[in-house]
Design a protein around this motif. Structure first.
Motif, PDB file in Angstrom:
ATOM      1  N   PHE A 304     -68.447 -22.630 -17.048  1.00 45.22           N
ATOM      2  CA  PHE A 304     -67.217 -22.271 -16.328  1.00 45.22           C
ATOM      3  C   PHE A 304     -67.409 -22.526 -14.840  1.00 45.22           C
ATOM      4  O   PHE A 304     -68.447 -22.160 -14.262  1.00 45.22           O
ATOM      5  N   THR A 305     -66.389 -23.141 -14.205  1.00 46.70           N
ATOM      6  CA  THR A 305     -66.471 -23.503 -12.781  1.00 46.70           C
ATOM      7  C   THR A 305     -65.167 -23.126 -12.083  1.00 46.70           C
ATOM      8  O   THR A 305     -64.083 -23.267 -12.667  1.00 46.70           O
ATOM      9  N   VAL A 306     -65.284 -22.654 -10.839  1.00 47.59           N
ATOM     10  CA  VAL A 306     -64.117 -22.352  -9.997  1.00 47.59           C
ATOM     11  C   VAL A 306     -64.162 -23.258  -8.779  1.00 47.59           C
ATOM     12  O   VAL A 306     -65.212 -23.392  -8.132  1.00 47.59           O
ATOM     13  N   THR A 307     -63.036 -23.880  -8.455  1.00 48.86           N
ATOM     14  CA  THR A 307     -62.936 -24.690  -7.239  1.00 48.86           C
ATOM     15  C   THR A 307     -61.784 -24.174  -6.383  1.00 48.86           C
ATOM     16  O   THR A 307     -60.814 -23.617  -6.905  1.00 48.86           O
ATOM     17  N   GLY A 308     -61.896 -24.355  -5.077  1.00 45.02           N
ATOM     18  CA  GLY A 308     -60.866 -23.861  -4.168  1.00 45.02           C
ATOM     19  C   GLY A 308     -61.096 -22.392  -3.845  1.00 45.02           C
ATOM     20  O   GLY A 308     -62.046 -21.755  -4.310  1.00 45.02           O
ATOM     21  N   THR A 309     -60.208 -21.856  -3.030  1.00 41.94           N
ATOM     22  CA  THR A 309     -60.293 -20.449  -2.623  1.00 41.94           C
ATOM     23  C   THR A 309     -59.562 -19.580  -3.635  1.00 41.94           C
ATOM     24  O   THR A 309     -58.350 -19.697  -3.807  1.00 41.94           O
ATOM     25  N   ALA A 310     -60.325 -18.715  -4.308  1.00 40.51           N
ATOM     26  CA  ALA A 310     -59.730 -17.864  -5.338  1.00 40.51           C
ATOM     27  C   ALA A 310     -58.782 -16.849  -4.708  1.00 40.51           C
ATOM     28  O   ALA A 310     -59.065 -16.289  -3.642  1.00 40.51           O
ATOM     29  N   TYR A 347     -57.923 -23.764  -7.653  1.00 41.48           N
ATOM     30  CA  TYR A 347     -56.854 -23.248  -6.797  1.00 41.48           C
ATOM     31  C   TYR A 347     -56.495 -24.339  -5.796  1.00 41.48           C
ATOM     32  O   TYR A 347     -57.301 -24.699  -4.930  1.00 41.48           O
ATOM     33  N   LEU A 348     -55.284 -24.885  -5.920  1.00 43.17           N
ATOM     34  CA  LEU A 348     -54.862 -26.005  -5.080  1.00 43.17           C
ATOM     35  C   LEU A 348     -53.571 -25.656  -4.361  1.00 43.17           C
ATOM     36  O   LEU A 348     -52.484 -25.972  -4.828  1.00 43.17           O
ATOM     37  N   VAL A 352     -52.163 -23.667  -9.534  1.00 40.89           N
ATOM     38  CA  VAL A 352     -53.431 -23.366 -10.184  1.00 40.89           C
ATOM     39  C   VAL A 352     -53.541 -24.314 -11.379  1.00 40.89           C
ATOM     40  O   VAL A 352     -52.599 -24.443 -12.168  1.00 40.89           O
ATOM     41  N   ILE A 353     -54.700 -24.974 -11.492  1.00 38.84           N
ATOM     42  CA  ILE A 353     -54.911 -25.922 -12.580  1.00 38.84           C
ATOM     43  C   ILE A 353     -56.086 -25.435 -13.416  1.00 38.84           C
ATOM     44  O   ILE A 353     -57.151 -25.109 -12.889  1.00 38.84           O
ATOM     45  N   LEU A 354     -55.887 -25.397 -14.721  1.00 38.94           N
ATOM     46  CA  LEU A 354     -56.921 -24.978 -15.664  1.00 38.94           C
ATOM     47  C   LEU A 354     -57.255 -26.171 -16.558  1.00 38.94           C
ATOM     48  O   LEU A 354     -56.381 -26.693 -17.260  1.00 38.94           O
ATOM     49  N   ASP A 355     -58.505 -26.631 -16.510  1.00 38.13           N
ATOM     50  CA  ASP A 355     -58.956 -27.767 -17.312  1.00 38.13           C
ATOM     51  C   ASP A 355     -59.973 -27.285 -18.339  1.00 38.13           C
ATOM     52  O   ASP A 355     -60.929 -26.564 -17.995  1.00 38.13           O
ATOM     53  N   ILE A 356     -59.780 -27.702 -19.585  1.00 37.95           N
ATOM     54  CA  ILE A 356     -60.696 -27.354 -20.683  1.00 37.95           C
ATOM     55  C   ILE A 356     -61.067 -28.647 -21.389  1.00 37.95           C
ATOM     56  O   ILE A 356     -60.197 -29.364 -21.904  1.00 37.95           O
ATOM     57  N   ALA A 407     -53.764 -27.286 -17.948  1.00 37.51           N
ATOM     58  CA  ALA A 407     -52.597 -26.436 -17.717  1.00 37.51           C
ATOM     59  C   ALA A 407     -52.371 -26.317 -16.218  1.00 37.51           C
ATOM     60  O   ALA A 407     -53.268 -25.923 -15.475  1.00 37.51           O
ATOM     61  N   ARG A 408     -51.165 -26.641 -15.792  1.00 37.34           N
ATOM     62  CA  ARG A 408     -50.803 -26.602 -14.364  1.00 37.34           C
ATOM     63  C   ARG A 408     -49.659 -25.607 -14.195  1.00 37.34           C
ATOM     64  O   ARG A 408     -48.590 -25.791 -14.768  1.00 37.34           O
ATOM     65  N   VAL A 409     -49.897 -24.533 -13.409  1.00 40.92           N
ATOM     66  CA  VAL A 409     -48.894 -23.477 -13.222  1.00 40.92           C
ATOM     67  C   VAL A 409     -48.755 -23.162 -11.738  1.00 40.92           C
ATOM     68  O   VAL A 409     -49.665 -23.416 -10.953  1.00 40.92           O
ATOM     69  N   PRO A 410     -47.603 -22.603 -11.324  1.00 45.06           N
ATOM     70  CA  PRO A 410     -47.438 -22.226  -9.905  1.00 45.06           C
ATOM     71  C   PRO A 410     -48.388 -21.096  -9.525  1.00 45.06           C
ATOM     72  O   PRO A 410     -48.691 -20.213 -10.329  1.00 45.06           O
ATOM     73  N   LEU A 411     -48.844 -21.131  -8.280  1.00 42.40           N
ATOM     74  CA  LEU A 411     -49.713 -20.062  -7.769  1.00 42.40           C
ATOM     75  C   LEU A 411     -48.822 -18.939  -7.260  1.00 42.40           C
ATOM     76  O   LEU A 411     -48.333 -18.977  -6.119  1.00 42.40           O
ATOM     77  N   VAL A 412     -48.578 -17.974  -8.108  1.00 43.08           N
ATOM     78  CA  VAL A 412     -47.773 -16.793  -7.743  1.00 43.08           C
ATOM     79  C   VAL A 412     -48.740 -15.654  -7.471  1.00 43.08           C
ATOM     80  O   VAL A 412     -49.469 -15.222  -8.367  1.00 43.08           O
ATOM     81  N   ARG A 413     -48.745 -15.171  -6.230  1.00 41.04           N
ATOM     82  CA  ARG A 413     -49.714 -14.145  -5.852  1.00 41.04           C
ATOM     83  C   ARG A 413     -49.334 -12.782  -6.401  1.00 41.04           C
ATOM     84  O   ARG A 413     -48.195 -12.536  -6.767  1.00 41.04           O
ATOM     85  N   HIS A 414     -50.289 -11.879  -6.403  1.00 43.59           N
ATOM     86  CA  HIS A 414     -50.111 -10.566  -7.008  1.00 43.59           C
ATOM     87  C   HIS A 414     -49.012  -9.766  -6.320  1.00 43.59           C
ATOM     88  O   HIS A 414     -48.303  -8.999  -6.966  1.00 43.59           O
TER      89      HIS A 414
END
Length: 416
Positions: A304-310, A347-348, A352-356, A407-414
């Protein structure tokens, strides 16, 4: 101070200005008129002047009381306001004949014609005030020479043009202000409607999510728990029918292993119904644990890898991405025969893009609808999850070349 408070303060100051300036102009006119009066002026002229001044003060007091009793109409033309303007102009005109300095009092008509007179009479009111002021500027009325008349004409034109221009600009500004007010009101109404629509869509999305989750659980129970139970029954039937203790013990062990696996699948299905993994962890931590536990359980190398600012995502977005990963890993364990799986969360900016990815057997994309109709939950469910939050899911796969899901979804903050 808010915008509403600022507007209220401006309106209050304008109200004070329109109330007290005529008093001030009348006072200035009286002081200058007395200071420059001819000492040889007859008593009749003095009596006339003071009578008119008294009438002017009484008029101001009357209008002050009328205006204070109806503050909501103070800036809207009324018959009383029109009568006040006309009588004040008449008093100022006569007083200017007695002393040119009463032109200050007459100039009050420049500042409140738009509030006291109906629209069709405003320019005439400004012209009347300009006649009085121009006569005083010429040297006082009556005019006695051709030169005075010429100067009066030039000054009347200059005063009228200036005041008409200012009045025109004022009307345009009021019109723009009214249009801005209407636009703001329309925007607020649109925002309210959008908020109601958003709430309705959220309810519908949750209802669709509940139905979707039921379908997913039904398919998952059929594909995992039900098959496990069938396998247990088959192993136990062999035990019943075999006289060989060693073979019976071997099949009992297989039945126990299938029972443990089915129990794990049941627990995982209940766990997925409500993503408790997100209760205490953010999405990156929850995905890291999910991928790690899946790798230990299946024996498949998982990274598992995270890129960008979480960033802390809205709970709906985080839950959707977590469930897509869980479904993808479940499919990989059942169908892919992979030796390695990689999950990347990126995180772009506003996405937010999720690759599997896996290096398994892959499959023919054209055969996916047939596979879905056969009972598997699979790609259609993951795609539906992404689309419910305005996202998308793309799949790349070929037989023998593994599978890649994105999976590509909008970055909607909490806090949105």
């Amino acid at each position: 101070m808010t915008g509403t408070e600022v507007d209220s303060d401006i309106d209050r100051r304008w109200e004070q200005l329109h109330t007290w300036v005529p008093y001030g102009f009348l006072g200035i006119s009286i002081v200058l008129g007395i200071a420059t009066a001819d000492p040889h002026t007859g008593p009749a002229k003095w009596y006339t002047a003071w009578s008119l001044i008294g009438a002017g003060v009484a008029l101001q007091l009357w209008w002050h009381g009328t205006r204070s009793r109806r503050p909501d109409r103070g800036r809207t033309p009324t018959p009383a306001g029109t009568a006040y303007y006309v009588v004040r102009w008449a008093l100022a005109f006569v007083l200017t004949w007695l002393s040119p300095f009463f032109a200050f009092y007459a100039a009050s008509g420049y500042m409140d014609a738009d509030e006291l007179l109906p629209r069709r009479w405003r320019r005439l009111g400004l012209l009347a005030s300009a006649v009085t002021v121009a006569g005083a500027q010429t040297g006082g009325m009556p005019l006695r020479s051709v030169i005075q008349w010429l100067v009066f004409g030039v000054l009347l034109f200059a005063n009228s043009a200036l005041q008409m221009g200012i009045a025109h600009l004022t009307e345009q500004e009021k019109q723009r202000s009214a249009e801005r007010t209407e636009t703001i009101a329309a925007l607020r109404q649109a925002l309210d409607e959008n908020a109601a629509l958003h709430a309705q869509l959220l309810v519908q999305a949750r209802e669709a999510g509940v139905a979707d989750e039921r379908r997913r659980l039904a398919a998952e129970i059929h594909d995992t728990i039900a098959q496990g139970l069938a396998g247990i029954i088959a192993q136990l039937q062999v035990v019943i029918n075999t006289p060989d203790p060693a073979m019976a013990e071997d099949h009992v062990g297989r039945a126990l292993a299938l029972a443990r696996h089915s129990l794990g699948e049941a627990r995982r299905s209940v766990h997925n119904l409500a993503p408790v993994a997100l209760e205490h962890d953010g999405l990156p931590e929850a995905l890291k644990k999910t991928v790690g536990e899946w790798g230990e359980r299946t024996g498949i190398r998982a990274e598992f890898t995270v890129t960008g600012t979480a960033e802390q995502l809205h709970e709906e977005v985080a839950a959707t991405l977590l469930r897509i990963v869980q479904e993808a890993l479940s499919n990989a364990a059942r169908h892919a025969q992979a030796s390695r799986v990689g999950v990347t969360l990126s995180y772009l900016g506003e996405e937010v893009i999720l690759d599997i990815r896996d290096d398994g057997t892959g499959f023919d994309l054209l055969a996916v609808p047939a596979r879905s109709r056969a009972g598997g939950f699979g790609l259609d469910g993951m795609r539906a999850r992404a689309e419910r939050i305005a996202g998308s899911l793309t799949v790349e796969s070929e037989p023998g070349l593994g599978t890649a899901l994105s999976a590509r979804v909008p970055l909607v903050r909490h806090d949105s």
